[in-house]
Design an enzyme around this catalytic site. Structure first.
Site, PDB file in Angstrom:
ATOM      1  N   TYR A   1       0.817  -1.215   0.000  1.00  0.00           N
ATOM      2  CA  TYR A   1       0.000   0.000   0.000  1.00  0.00           C
ATOM      3  C   TYR A   1       0.845   1.255   0.000  1.00  0.00           C
ATOM      4  O   TYR A   1       0.493   2.257  -0.622  1.00  0.00           O
ATOM      5  CB  TYR A   1      -0.974  -0.006   1.187  1.00  0.00           C
ATOM      6  CG  TYR A   1      -2.139  -0.928   0.945  1.00  0.00           C
ATOM      7  CD1 TYR A   1      -2.967  -0.720  -0.155  1.00  0.00           C
ATOM      8  CD2 TYR A   1      -2.405  -1.998   1.777  1.00  0.00           C
ATOM      9  CE1 TYR A   1      -4.026  -1.577  -0.411  1.00  0.00           C
ATOM     10  CE2 TYR A   1      -3.462  -2.856   1.533  1.00  0.00           C
ATOM     11  CZ  TYR A   1      -4.275  -2.632   0.439  1.00  0.00           C
ATOM     12  OH  TYR A   1      -5.318  -3.469   0.185  1.00  0.00           O
TER      13      TYR A   1
ATOM     14  N   GLU B   1      -2.547 -31.305   6.572  1.00  0.00           N
ATOM     15  CA  GLU B   1      -2.873 -30.289   5.557  1.00  0.00           C
ATOM     16  C   GLU B   1      -4.153 -29.516   5.868  1.00  0.00           C
ATOM     17  O   GLU B   1      -4.181 -28.300   5.841  1.00  0.00           O
ATOM     18  CB  GLU B   1      -2.998 -30.938   4.172  1.00  0.00           C
ATOM     19  CG  GLU B   1      -3.372 -29.924   3.082  1.00  0.00           C
ATOM     20  CD  GLU B   1      -3.241 -30.474   1.669  1.00  0.00           C
ATOM     21  OE1 GLU B   1      -2.792 -31.627   1.516  1.00  0.00           O
ATOM     22  OE2 GLU B   1      -3.598 -29.746   0.726  1.00  0.00           O
TER      23      GLU B   1
ATOM     24  N   ASP C   1      -3.438 -34.467   1.705  1.00  0.00           N
ATOM     25  CA  ASP C   1      -4.307 -35.058   0.690  1.00  0.00           C
ATOM     26  C   ASP C   1      -3.433 -35.861  -0.263  1.00  0.00           C
ATOM     27  O   ASP C   1      -2.210 -35.689  -0.278  1.00  0.00           O
ATOM     28  CB  ASP C   1      -5.006 -33.956  -0.135  1.00  0.00           C
ATOM     29  CG  ASP C   1      -6.118 -33.263   0.632  1.00  0.00           C
ATOM     30  OD1 ASP C   1      -6.606 -33.851   1.620  1.00  0.00           O
ATOM     31  OD2 ASP C   1      -6.501 -32.141   0.233  1.00  0.00           O
TER      32      ASP C   1
END
Lengths: 366, 717
Positions: free
Chosen positions: A100, A199, A251
């Site tokens: 920013y 995970e 996974d």
């Protein structure tokens, strides 16, 4: 070995080298440049001494002959100036804040936060400093942890608090701060046989609810997808300082393989600090391609992107060993992937009563 | 009001009921129905006209509530445009729709024009009779009609609301206007007048209305928005009638205004006689029966186009008929034989009788510049490519295809392009998929021209609209609804060719745009970014700001041409500015050439650098020894053009080193332009009257040759 420079003057000196390269080229009547290691899988190699993957010798030159790279050079100069200002003022900012702040940099402003994050990493790579030296903080929040480990954290009032990540926390566990260095976190004591990195939040909560950490005497860490630097760093510290094995439960898909590689071997993007973040002894528990077949898990067909990712992994030096090649090829062959939570097919307790004990036994941890 | 009339009963179809007619495929027009309706009335059959209307409303255009209001607007506006064209008046048309009764879907439609007005005695005929004012043998391009004309609107209005239609009409020669209500006696097919008076007709600004017609009618209908709407119909109408001023007030009171962008009325078209290749048996039978000619050869020569005296004799020979046969007494078999000779099925000594093509001056294309203007007033965009093909003939019918493509930011990039179809200046709004014009668009692989198209087929996607206009003396539709053109190989090929040429124009534009964007980037780099890098690095290192000249030459290492063509509001001229930068380490010299709209009467002014004319529409300057780091300016303005006429200038160069932002001049093409110019000059001398037609346009640096588009870039760009 790369470590914190922790020396403002040295940091500034190294940043000036980057600026000098540009300046000198202009004086010579050439387009300004910034030279940095190639940050792709084609330029990472195994460092035998460190046991992790690091950038190789290939270097690329970013020169100001196209608008994009010229803008990047200008941005780098703004960032250097900004870092110097912070060092002098004794301040720090988040990467997002810097993004920013760049609004005021006119032609040198960032187009997206991704650009500013990448540039901060570029400067780390070129200067061999850490972003902590640059007074830049990540936005990403660290992991959650549950288990019988006791840490000391320096709180905002400057006092050391002792926290046991089993007895002093609620169900969501202990939230790790972004800085897990010694000046902020000290490892006090533990009674765990291993650490398990998980995970998904759903699986983490399942294991917590089922009391898996107590039954198997382990620490559970929720990775929140691709783990933040601080998450990888704390695992590395616990692994090294306490000599506790780390197992990784993800996974069963190409992206999880990458998460594992970043934990165990080092991530491509942060290969300049692999020795500082990676845990070479970490082992992959599952879901493996074998598991999908062996446990007959509900699975999804691989997407086009999945297949591309798997093929890319086949040529990734980090997956060069035989076991990984087999796993990747098998996944391509069966054309399926499975989530951790697909184990729920056999009931809520299956994962803690059957799957994990079986896998841990294979690994000699149960 | 002059579509071709082919009477079904003359074709041996005799006592047909309206509902039977639909099954006969080749009727080609709703007018037959009108004819039958009249016939029915005259035969005093007691079939209520409302029943006839009910049975045929789908092809009269009143089959659904949303469509009914569109049809009503269409009939009115077409009438107004036709009347104005006939009277050579620049049309000013106002359309207003209000909701008369919300609960019952009753709308009130008011249309007003500044046409010649309708004389009091003709009002009943125009608004209250099913068949009015048509000629038999006249073949010409006409707007034609959707249904049975404005009478259909009066009828529909009466049938759905029970109310008559109010007509206000003033002709210039009378001081007052006639105000009258027209209803229909549906049993007798007769107009019923009521409340007829004469009034003073004042405009809103209290001036006297000079001439014009205002029609106010109440009807069942539903006002909708979208692709099939009154709004879209008027928008499309305004595109192909750039000479018309159209104002529309929708039921919400929203006012839409499409301004007139040209004072040029469409060319008055001549009627032509039918051509033997385009005639059908019934028509030939009727013509034979009605003619007063006593000799067959004379009949053939005088009533058909393309038939010379020699051809007339040969046709008779081929049909095995004597030249002195009296047409009126020809037997059906004779007529059939003649038709076969017409169609080349019978020959003379093994040779088909050679006929001349019909004349094509009966067509009135919109023409490229006006399509451009029409498109740009309704769609705000930068790039327009247009193409009017030369007129040609299919089955004895002259036709001409025109296409336009508008491309730019104002339109959705991820949606199929808007297809704007027109036949004889009438918008086609329904059945897009089944239309020949759509099919020709779909047959082009637009991907090579820079538009998205899945698999290279179908309507392409992208921020563009494609306009396609068929002008023809005989527009063939797939059905009586007259919304889709039926397949015709010759027309299809013409349209496709036009699309390809236009596509090449688009690709050229996109390539140029890309190049320009790249050049702009380079300039931003050296003018803004590089100085900032130098300053910032110097500031951080606390050293002096270094000189940039060397870096700039290395970064650019090219000669760059920057061209801008902008409309100058104050001077009402188009300002063109060309700057040539030498960012190489050697001195360079070039000839710089540009195209400019000399053919469209543009004038080059303020050209201080001089130079010389290289060919029609091509100007050139010498730029001698441009030293490294130097730049050269060329500036001029174009007057006698309107805003939007000229938005892009092509820049060419002669010289060894490539120039970014300009194209290498193809000398062969320059020769070709000069050669064509010579031909045209000679043609102009011979036929000053046809000047307009003979001129290909040089507007975009493009020369029209036999093989389509060739350009200064050399061949197919």
């Amino acid at each position: 070995m790369m470590a914190r420079v922790n020396d403002p003057e040295l940091t500034k000196q190294r940043l000036h080298l980057v600026v000098e390269e540009m300046y000198d080229r202009i004086v010579k009547g050439e387009p300004p440049t910034m030279t940095l290691p190639v940050r792709t899988k084609n330029n990472i190699g195994f460092d035998k001494k460190l046991g992790v993957y690091k950038y190789g010798k290939k270097r690329s030159t970013r020169d100001a002959t196209s608008l994009g790279s010229a803008k990047n050079l200008l941005r780098a100069l703004h960032v250097v100036e900004f870092i110097e200002e912070m060092i002098e003022a004794g301040k720090s900012s988040t990467l997002r804040e810097m993004y920013y702040i760049s609004e005021a940099w006119g032609l040198g402003k960032f187009g997206s936060q991704n650009e500013s994050n990448n540039l901060a990493e570029d400067l780390e790579v070129v200067t061999s400093c850490l972003r902590e030296d640059f007074k830049l903080r990540p936005e990403e929040d660290g992991a959650r942890m549950i288990g019988n480990v006791t840490l000391m954290e320096l709180n905002r009032k400057g006092q050391w608090m002792t926290i046991n990540a089993r007895d002093d926390v609620g169900d969501s566990g202990y939230g790790l701060p972004y800085n897990v260095e010694i000046e902020k976190i000290q490892l006090k004591e533990h009674d765990v046989k291993f650490l398990m990195a998980i995970e998904t939040g759903g699986m983490f909560d399942r294991l917590v609810e089922n009391g898996f950490d107590e039954e198997y005497n382990c620490g559970l860490i929720h990775l929140k997808g691709q783990p933040a630097r601080s998450t990888r760093r704390i695992m590395k510290r616990m692994n090294e300082e306490w000599d506790v094995p780390v197992v990784v439960f993800l996974d069963g898909d190409p992206w999880s393989f990458r998460i594992f590689a970043s934990i165990a071997y080092g991530a491509i993007k942060t290969a300049h600090i692999s020795e500082y973040l990676a845990t070479p002894s970490a082992s992959y528990l599952g879901i493996t391609s074998d598991d999908i077949l062996a446990y007959d898990l509900p699975s999804d067909e691989l997407s086009k992107k999945d297949i591309e990712a798997l093929n890319a992994e086949l040529t990734d030096p980090r997956f060069a060993d035989g076991w990984w090649q087999d796993q990747i090829n098998m996944m391509l062959e069966i054309g399926q992937k499975a989530e951790q939570q697909s184990l729920a097919k056999y009931g809520l307790d299956f994962v803690t009563d059957t799957y994990l004990p079986e896998k841990l036994e294979e690994m000699g941890l149960a | 009001m002059n579509a071709i009339i082919q009477e079904p009963w003359a074709m041996g179809l005799g006592r047909l009921r309206p509902d039977v007619i639909r099954t006969k495929e080749d009727l080609g027009g709703v007018r037959h129905v009108a004819g039958i309706a009249e016939k029915m009335a005259s035969n005093q059959k007691q079939i209520a006209i409302s029943e006839f209307f009910e049975k045929n409303k789908h092809f009269l255009g009143f089959d659904s509530l949303p469509r009914s209001i569109i049809t009503a607007v269409k009939e009115s506006v077409d009438n107004s445009l036709d009347a104005c064209e006939e009277a050579r008046i620049l049309p000013d048309i106002k359309v207003q729709i209000t909701k008369a009764d919300l609960k019952k879907d009753i709308l009130e439609l008011t249309t007003e024009d500044n046409g010649p007005g309708i004389p009091q005695k003709s009002i009943e005929k125009v608004f209250g009779q099913l068949l009015f004012g048509s000629r038999f043998h006249a073949i010409r391009q006409s707007r034609g009609q959707q249904g049975i004309g404005i009478t259909g609107v009066v009828m529909y209005s009466q049938l759905t609301t029970g109310k008559p239609t109010h007509v206000l009409s003033k002709i210039a020669s009378e001081p007052t206007a006639v105000s009258v209500k027209i209803g229909l006696d549906t049993r007798k097919n007769k107009a019923v007048k009521s409340e007829q008076t004469r009034i003073i007709w004042e405009n809103d600004d209290l001036t006297m209305k000079e001439h014009g017609v205002r029609v106010t009618t109440k009807m069942k209908g539903k006002y909708q928005r979208g692709r099939q709407s009154v709004f879209q119909y008027l928008r499309m109408t305004s595109i192909v009638n750039p000479h018309a001023e159209i104002t529309f007030v929708d039921p919400d009171g929203e006012i839409y205004h499409w301004p007139r962008v040209t004072e040029k009325l469409p060319r008055k078209v001549d009627a032509i006689k039918p051509h033997p290749h385009g005639i059908e048996l019934g028509q030939l039978q009727r013509m034979c029966r009605e003619t007063s000619d006593s000799r067959l050869s004379v009949f053939l020569r005088q009533n058909f186009s393309g038939v010379s005296m020699r051809a007339a004799k040969e046709l008779c020979e081929a049909a095995e008929l004597d030249v002195s046969t009296k047409p009126k007494s020809m037997k059906p078999d004779d007529i059939r034989a003649m038709l076969e000779a017409f169609q080349g099925e019978r020959d003379v000594g093994g040779k088909v009788v050679k006929l001349l093509s019909p004349p094509t001056n009966c067509l009135s294309p919109i023409e490229e510049m006006l399509i451009k203007k029409g498109l740009s007033k309704t769609i705000d965009s930068k790039f327009i490519s247009t193409m009017t093909r030369a007129p040609t003939v299919s089955h004895g019918n002259p036709f001409q295809v025109e296409v336009g493509l508008i491309f730019g930011d104002g339109m959705a990039a991820d949606k199929p392009v808007e297809v704007l179809r027109f036949a004889n200046r009438v918008p086609l709004m329904y059945q897009q998929g089944g239309c020949l014009l759509t099919k020709s668009i779909e047959s082009v692989d637009w991907r090579q021209y820079g538009l998205d198209q899945a698999g290279g087929r179908g309507v392409p996607k992208g921020p563009a609209a494609i306009l396609v206009h068929l002008a023809s003396t005989n527009v063939q539709f797939t059905s009586e609804a007259k919304e889709a053109l039926s397949d015709n190989e010759v027309v299809f090929e013409e349209t496709r060719k036009a699309m390809l040429e236009m596509g090449r124009g688009l690709r050229k534009h996109l390539e140029k745009k890309k190049k320009m964007a790249k050049t702009r980037e380079k300039f931003e780099l050296i003018n803004d970014i590089l100085p900032a890098i130098a300053e910032k690095s110097a500031a951080i290192l606390e050293r002096p700001v270094p000189d940039l000249a060397g870096s700039i030459t290395k970064i650019m290492s090219a000669v760059i041409c920057n061209e801008t063509t902008t409309w100058n509001k104050e001077t009402k001229q188009t300002d063109v500015s060309i700057t040539l930068f030498n960012y190489t380490s050697r001195a360079r010299s070039y000839s710089i050439l540009v195209n400019w709209p000399e053919r469209s009467d543009g004038e080059m002014v303020g050209n201080e650098r001089g130079g010389r004319k290289e060919a029609m529409g091509i100007w050139g300057w010498k730029v001698e020894t441009l030293e490294p780091g130097e730049k050269a300016h060329i500036q001029y303005s174009l007057s006698n053009l309107e805003k939007g006429d000229w938005t892009e200038t092509d820049v060419f160069f002669r010289g060894s080193q490539d120039v970014i932002g300009a194209s290498k001049l193809d000398e062969k093409m320059l020769e070709e332009i000069r050669r064509q110019e010579q031909i045209l000059v000679e043609a102009d001398k011979e036929m000053p009257a046809d000047k307009e037609e003979a001129q290909p346009t040089f507007d975009t640096g493009v020369v029209e040759g036999d093989t389509g588009q060739t350009t200064l870039f050399g061949g197919d760009v």
